[in-house]
Each structure stands twice: as C-alpha cells, then as structure tokens.
Write a protein that holds these residues in place. Structure first.
Motif, mmCIF file in Angstrom:
data_model
loop_
_atom_site.group_PDB
_atom_site.id
_atom_site.type_symbol
_atom_site.label_atom_id
_atom_site.label_comp_id
_atom_site.label_asym_id
_atom_site.label_seq_id
_atom_site.Cartn_x
_atom_site.Cartn_y
_atom_site.Cartn_z
ATOM 1 N N VAL A 23 -17.805 -22.443 -9.178
ATOM 2 C CA VAL A 23 -18.591 -22.782 -8.014
ATOM 3 C C VAL A 23 -20.051 -22.117 -8.170
ATOM 4 O O VAL A 23 -20.102 -20.900 -8.116
ATOM 5 N N VAL A 24 -21.213 -22.949 -8.341
ATOM 6 C CA VAL A 24 -22.566 -22.521 -7.970
ATOM 7 C C VAL A 24 -22.764 -22.441 -6.689
ATOM 8 O O VAL A 24 -22.727 -23.325 -5.761
ATOM 9 N N CYS A 25 -22.988 -20.986 -6.362
ATOM 10 C CA CYS A 25 -23.355 -20.874 -4.800
ATOM 11 C C CYS A 25 -24.397 -19.663 -4.793
ATOM 12 O O CYS A 25 -24.162 -18.508 -4.303
ATOM 13 N N PRO A 26 -25.695 -20.130 -4.933
ATOM 14 C CA PRO A 26 -26.982 -19.131 -4.756
ATOM 15 C C PRO A 26 -27.236 -18.911 -3.368
ATOM 16 O O PRO A 26 -27.946 -17.817 -3.367
ATOM 17 N N HIS A 27 -26.959 -19.608 -2.336
ATOM 18 C CA HIS A 27 -27.274 -19.196 -1.008
ATOM 19 C C HIS A 27 -26.383 -18.217 -0.391
ATOM 20 O O HIS A 27 -25.189 -18.303 -0.268
ATOM 21 N N ALA A 28 -26.696 -17.087 0.101
ATOM 22 C CA ALA A 28 -26.169 -16.083 0.826
ATOM 23 C C ALA A 28 -25.301 -16.441 2.107
ATOM 24 O O ALA A 28 -23.960 -16.042 2.388
ATOM 25 N N ARG A 29 -25.796 -17.481 2.718
ATOM 26 C CA ARG A 29 -25.107 -18.041 3.999
ATOM 27 C C ARG A 29 -23.802 -18.731 3.625
ATOM 28 O O ARG A 29 -22.983 -18.753 4.413
ATOM 29 N N ILE A 30 -23.876 -19.353 2.457
ATOM 30 C CA ILE A 30 -22.800 -20.302 2.036
ATOM 31 C C ILE A 30 -21.845 -19.123 1.183
ATOM 32 O O ILE A 30 -20.551 -19.119 1.319
ATOM 33 N N ARG A 31 -22.248 -18.195 0.353
ATOM 34 C CA ARG A 31 -21.358 -17.396 -0.293
ATOM 35 C C ARG A 31 -20.644 -16.576 0.455
ATOM 36 O O ARG A 31 -19.615 -15.949 0.292
#
Length: 116
Positions: free
Chosen positions: A80-88
């Motif tokens: 899973v590509v998850c670069p945004h802190a709020r989503i991670r």
C-alpha cells in the motif's frame, strides 16, 4: 465519493490508484475492482492511496480481503502506497501497519514486492 479508479502495470505489478474518499459508499467499487484484477491473474498488487483524501473501516476491510487472498498465493504480494500522514495514521491506529507493506511511493512498493 471516489472520483475514479485507475490501473496500470509497473514492472510486473498491478497498481490500482483510487482518488477521492474510500468509504462505505465507494468501498464496494474498490472491492470489485481489485478482486477483478486478482481474478484476471494479478499476483503482485500495489494500492496507491496517494490521491485518497479519506479512508474508513469499510475500505480497510477491502484491503484486508486482498491481503488474505494474496497471502494464500505462493507468489503473491500486496503493498500500500500511503504517503500522507493523516491516512497513514489510520493504519497505525488499527495496527495494520504491522500487517501491510506500507511505502511512500509506487517505486518503493514495487521494489518491496519484487525483493526476494
């Protein structure tokens, strides 16, 4: 609402990129889309969340179902590509960061899946 779902192949990995929100209204479409990719023979799958602004528990269930399906495939892999802190943070809070391979870019995800 999810604006769109795109698919491309990068170095033998199928990359699925939804945009917008992944929630109770849009998760069924995501489920259908990614499981169709698997039905068509994809064994290395990257879910790119870089264009996703919101994700809820119904979408996380879709990801768990993909993970379980590919885990049972000898040559399968899921990242899973998850670069945004709020989503991670959602992955951190649910401890799914210990289950999924999380990366910041598609290239990192492909490298992780192709590593022996």
């Amino acid at each position: 609402m999810t604006d769109a779902i795109a698919t491309q192949t990068v170095d033998g990995c199928v990359v699925v990129t939804p945009t917008g929100a992944l929630d109770v209204a849009t998760s069924p479409a995501l489920h259908t889309w990614v499981h169709r990719c698997l039905d068509e023979g994809a064994t290395l799958l990257v879910l790119d969340l870089s264009e996703v602004e919101f994700i809820d528990s119904t979408a996380l269930r879709v990801l768990v179902s993909v993970h379980k399906r590919l885990r049972d495939t000898e040559s399968g892999g899921f990242a899973v590509v998850c670069p945004h802190a709020r989503i991670r943070r959602i992955f951190d809070l649910t401890a799914l960061d210990r289950v999924f391979t999380l990366t910041d870019t598609v290239d990192e995800a492909v490298i992780a899946l192709k590593a022996p």
